[in-house]
Design an enzyme around this catalytic site. Sequence first.
Site, PDB file in Angstrom:
ATOM      1  N   HIS A 139       0.756  -1.225  -0.052  1.00  0.00           N
ATOM      2  CA  HIS A 139       0.029   0.321   0.118  1.00  0.00           C
ATOM      3  C   HIS A 139       0.831   1.309  -0.056  1.00  0.00           C
ATOM      4  O   HIS A 139       0.528   2.244  -0.240  1.00  0.00           O
ATOM      5  CB  HIS A 139      -0.849   0.176   1.401  1.00  0.00           C
ATOM      6  CG  HIS A 139      -1.787  -0.977   1.232  1.00  0.00           C
ATOM      7  ND1 HIS A 139      -2.665  -1.106   0.155  1.00  0.00           N
ATOM      8  CD2 HIS A 139      -2.321  -1.905   2.229  1.00  0.00           C
ATOM      9  CE1 HIS A 139      -3.712  -2.323   0.537  1.00  0.00           C
ATOM     10  NE2 HIS A 139      -3.474  -2.722   1.771  1.00  0.00           N
ATOM     11  N   ASP A 176      -3.083 -10.526  -1.952  1.00  0.00           N
ATOM     12  CA  ASP A 176      -3.475  -9.793  -0.749  1.00  0.00           C
ATOM     13  C   ASP A 176      -4.880  -9.519  -1.041  1.00  0.00           C
ATOM     14  O   ASP A 176      -5.374  -9.022  -2.240  1.00  0.00           O
ATOM     15  CB  ASP A 176      -2.520  -8.715  -0.307  1.00  0.00           C
ATOM     16  CG  ASP A 176      -3.122  -7.998   0.809  1.00  0.00           C
ATOM     17  OD1 ASP A 176      -2.270  -8.416   1.888  1.00  0.00           O
ATOM     18  OD2 ASP A 176      -3.989  -7.455   0.986  1.00  0.00           O
ATOM     19  N   ASP A 264      -5.034 -12.389   3.793  1.00  0.00           N
ATOM     20  CA  ASP A 264      -6.324 -11.907   4.219  1.00  0.00           C
ATOM     21  C   ASP A 264      -7.377 -12.080   3.430  1.00  0.00           C
ATOM     22  O   ASP A 264      -8.451 -11.833   3.392  1.00  0.00           O
ATOM     23  CB  ASP A 264      -6.045 -10.374   4.520  1.00  0.00           C
ATOM     24  CG  ASP A 264      -5.194  -9.657   3.409  1.00  0.00           C
ATOM     25  OD1 ASP A 264      -4.916 -10.225   2.432  1.00  0.00           O
ATOM     26  OD2 ASP A 264      -4.662  -8.384   3.899  1.00  0.00           O
TER      27      ASP A 264
HETATM   28 ZN    ZN Z   1      -4.110  -6.935   2.855  1.00  0.00          ZN
END
Ligand code: ZN
Length: 366
Positions: A139, A176, A264
């Site tokens: 990110h 992810d 996740d």
């Molecule tokens: Zn994540």
Amino acid sequence: MATGFLFHELYMWHDTGRAALWHPAGLTVEPDMNAENADTKRRFRNLLDVAGLLDHLVTINARSATLDEILRVHTPAYVDRIKAMSDAHGGDAGEVTPFGPGGYEIALLAAGGTMATLDAVVTGEVNNAYALVRPPGHHAEPDRGRGYCIFGNVAVAVRHAQAVHGLKRIAVVDWDVHHGNGTQKVFYDDASVLTISIHQDNWYPADSGHIHETGSGKGAGFNINVPLPPGSGREPYIATFERVVAPALRAFKPELIVVASGFDGGIYDPLGRMMVTSTTYRRLTRVLLDVADEVCGGRLVLSHEGGYSAAYVPYCGLAVMEELSGRKTNIGDPFAVYIDVAGGHQMYPHQEAVIAKAEALARKLT
Ligand code: ZN
């Protein structure tokens, strides 16, 4: 065949403080352990140890990224700001990215660890490898931290591979559950790096990772987003990898494949709403290994990103490491008997519609 593994105890000392899930604590939000904490990752490594797999992996030692290496991706002002906060009492790198004293050095070690892992694969010391780093990186944008990520570990490692190893074509596959916005941003105009992110539709960051974000300028067509609807399980994930990711990689013919590996998307994750199980992560790894064998001599590097179920992430991680190393252990996923037969793993029309659109994007690369 050799599989490398990188870990450093200091990754576990990265301090994200108290929160409720990811939300900062306050007078209306009772403090709890931050969802991003050391447990998930430590237990992942512990399970590899208990399973006896760690003994069969080649240990790769972490190193710190140098300032010059970080500056290939991040702005000097941002790096200075992180260092100043880290030298004082810690702070927040931007948006939901808390860190304690020493956070700067640990973030350098995470980027450096991913580079060391990449080096081991590119030089042929190992065939493939996993960097269990923390904080995560996908990110992080050039001038700000976001979503627990301080420096873009994968982006920094890819720039390193270009600068030092002279690689001309590199692919990044991000599984992810959140959009790999930072990696996308760094390489958006760059045709030498194919970025593919498979994530939950419009989740985090908000309004990011849409299917129409396909790259710009020279990089037009070299960014593929697959924003799967919440609730996606085995069939849509496998279809995405077989019908979108694998063909795109075959068409692009990278010299190296780097995976931003968050768990996740796992069925028990508190920060995602997908249904991936360890059995599916194993299958996705197989798809990537087979394509890597075809196009780049099996060169596959994975760098750890998110994954917040301390109980479940280790089994996803073990499945991936077993597949990478070709070595099955005696430890199975104790949850599999329940979750692999759960309802909802089949392909639904709204999932098929997204995958079909992404498939068309992959086809344009040929
Ligand atoms: Zn994540």
